[in-house]
Design a protein around this motif. Structure first.
Motif, PDB file in Angstrom:
ATOM      1  N   ALA A  79      39.568  43.478  28.125  1.00 15.25           N
ATOM      2  CA  ALA A  79      39.929  42.551  27.243  1.00 15.25           C
ATOM      3  C   ALA A  79      40.301  40.695  28.044  1.00 15.25           C
ATOM      4  CB  ALA A  79      41.431  42.269  26.733  1.00 15.25           C
ATOM      5  N   GLY A  80      40.268  40.373  27.411  1.00 16.27           N
ATOM      6  CA  GLY A  80      40.657  38.467  28.345  1.00 16.27           C
ATOM      7  C   GLY A  80      39.662  37.310  26.975  1.00 16.27           C
ATOM      8  N   TYR A  81      39.224  36.589  27.730  1.00 17.75           N
ATOM      9  CA  TYR A  81      38.917  35.063  26.985  1.00 17.75           C
ATOM     10  C   TYR A  81      37.365  34.984  26.585  1.00 17.75           C
ATOM     11  CZ  TYR A  81      44.489  33.917  27.324  1.00 17.75           C
ATOM     12  OH  TYR A  81      45.063  34.359  27.272  1.00 17.75           O
TER      13      TYR A  81
ATOM     14  N   TYR B  59      31.771  28.399  19.283  1.00 18.85           N
ATOM     15  CA  TYR B  59      31.755  28.884  18.191  1.00 18.85           C
ATOM     16  C   TYR B  59      33.333  29.947  18.388  1.00 18.85           C
ATOM     17  CZ  TYR B  59      26.546  28.881  16.839  1.00 18.85           C
ATOM     18  OH  TYR B  59      25.834  28.278  16.554  1.00 18.85           O
ATOM     19  N   ALA B  60      33.360  29.555  19.671  1.00 16.36           N
ATOM     20  CA  ALA B  60      34.484  30.587  20.341  1.00 16.36           C
ATOM     21  C   ALA B  60      34.729  29.340  22.011  1.00 16.36           C
ATOM     22  CB  ALA B  60      35.035  31.413  20.433  1.00 16.36           C
ATOM     23  N   GLU B  61      36.411  28.987  21.852  1.00 18.89           N
ATOM     24  CA  GLU B  61      36.057  28.342  23.856  1.00 18.89           C
ATOM     25  C   GLU B  61      37.696  29.312  23.975  1.00 18.89           C
ATOM     26  OE1 GLU B  61      35.742  24.962  25.907  1.00 18.89           O
ATOM     27  OE2 GLU B  61      35.911  24.354  24.001  1.00 18.89           O
ATOM     28  N   ASP B  62      37.463  29.753  24.447  1.00 13.92           N
ATOM     29  CA  ASP B  62      38.405  30.892  25.859  1.00 13.92           C
ATOM     30  C   ASP B  62      39.543  31.322  24.618  1.00 13.92           C
ATOM     31  OD1 ASP B  62      38.067  30.261  28.063  1.00 13.92           O
ATOM     32  OD2 ASP B  62      38.980  28.111  28.202  1.00 13.92           O
ATOM     33  N   THR B  63      38.894  31.945  23.458  1.00 12.94           N
ATOM     34  CA  THR B  63      39.374  32.717  22.678  1.00 12.94           C
ATOM     35  C   THR B  63      39.656  34.239  23.011  1.00 12.94           C
ATOM     36  OG1 THR B  63      38.115  31.520  21.355  1.00 12.94           O
ATOM     37  CG2 THR B  63      38.835  33.351  19.571  1.00 12.94           C
TER      38      THR B  63
ATOM     39  N   ILE C 142      32.428  44.210  21.049  1.00 13.62           N
ATOM     40  CA  ILE C 142      33.162  42.574  20.865  1.00 13.62           C
ATOM     41  C   ILE C 142      34.055  42.730  19.960  1.00 13.62           C
ATOM     42  CG2 ILE C 142      33.324  40.619  21.608  1.00 13.62           C
ATOM     43  CD1 ILE C 142      32.291  42.655  24.595  1.00 13.62           C
ATOM     44  N   VAL C 143      35.043  42.381  20.114  1.00 11.25           N
ATOM     45  CA  VAL C 143      35.757  41.543  18.710  1.00 11.25           C
ATOM     46  C   VAL C 143      37.056  40.626  19.245  1.00 11.25           C
ATOM     47  CG1 VAL C 143      37.681  42.098  16.387  1.00 11.25           C
ATOM     48  CG2 VAL C 143      36.452  43.884  17.505  1.00 11.25           C
ATOM     49  N   TRP C 144      36.573  39.534  18.876  1.00 12.23           N
ATOM     50  CA  TRP C 144      36.682  38.026  19.244  1.00 12.23           C
ATOM     51  C   TRP C 144      37.191  37.871  17.823  1.00 12.23           C
ATOM     52  CZ3 TRP C 144      34.350  33.656  17.780  1.00 12.23           C
ATOM     53  CH2 TRP C 144      33.620  33.367  17.653  1.00 12.23           C
TER      54      TRP C 144
END
Length: 166
Positions: free
Chosen positions: A86-88, A98-102, A115-117
């Protein structure tokens, strides 16, 4: 003498109830990350990856504290799954982020590392969950590692990523 025994029993019962109450408060977030060094994807995914095919960059930063942010509406999906990382995550192309530090987590779905984000929806920063299958082929050195990013399902092609830095 009976009065002292009575007081002691009452004290023990109240203490038990108090400790049980604390335990219930701590269990509001049942998500736990299992550190399995034999899990190839989890042990090798952290770092920056680049795909020449599409010009995408992926960046994984491990931080298990993000599990505290995962909304409870996703708990039923996770109740029979193991979280391995888990993390960002940052996902971007040369022209779009599309995602930044999500927040993200790694689990297994139908036998595949998955991976789930999260991304913003209706003002909620974690309002929408997205996902993709992922595989990592370990190279002779970490610079030779390859990451393959697929779609949600096994009928979509995979993009090949090379490690930029760990």
């Amino acid at each position: 003498m009976n009065y002292l025994i009575y007081q002691s029993v009452i004290f023990l019962v109240l203490s038990f109830i108090s400790f049980k109450g604390f335990a219930q408060d701590e269990s509001k977030n049942p998500l736990v990350c299992v550190n399995d060094k034999e899990n190839v994807v989890s042990s090798a995914m952290e770092g920056k990856w680049f795909s020449k095919q599409e010009g995408y960059t992926l960046i994984f930063k491990k931080d298990t504290t993000v599990l505290e942010q995962i909304p409870s509406k996703y708990y039923p999906f996770l109740e029979d799954k193991t979280i391995y990382s888990a993390g960002y995550i940052t996902i971007k192309s040369e022209t779009k982020v599309y995602a930044e530090d999500t927040p993200y987590f790694l689990t297994v779905l139908s036998g595949n590392p998955h991976i789930v984000w999260f991304r913003e929806r209706n003002g909620d920063p974690l309002g929408d969950a997205e996902s993709f299958n992922v595989f990592i082929a370990i190279g002779e050195t970490t610079a030779d590692d390859l990451l393959y990013m697929g779609g949600d399902f096994n009928n979509q092609p995979f993009l090949r990523f090379t490690r930029v830095k760990k």
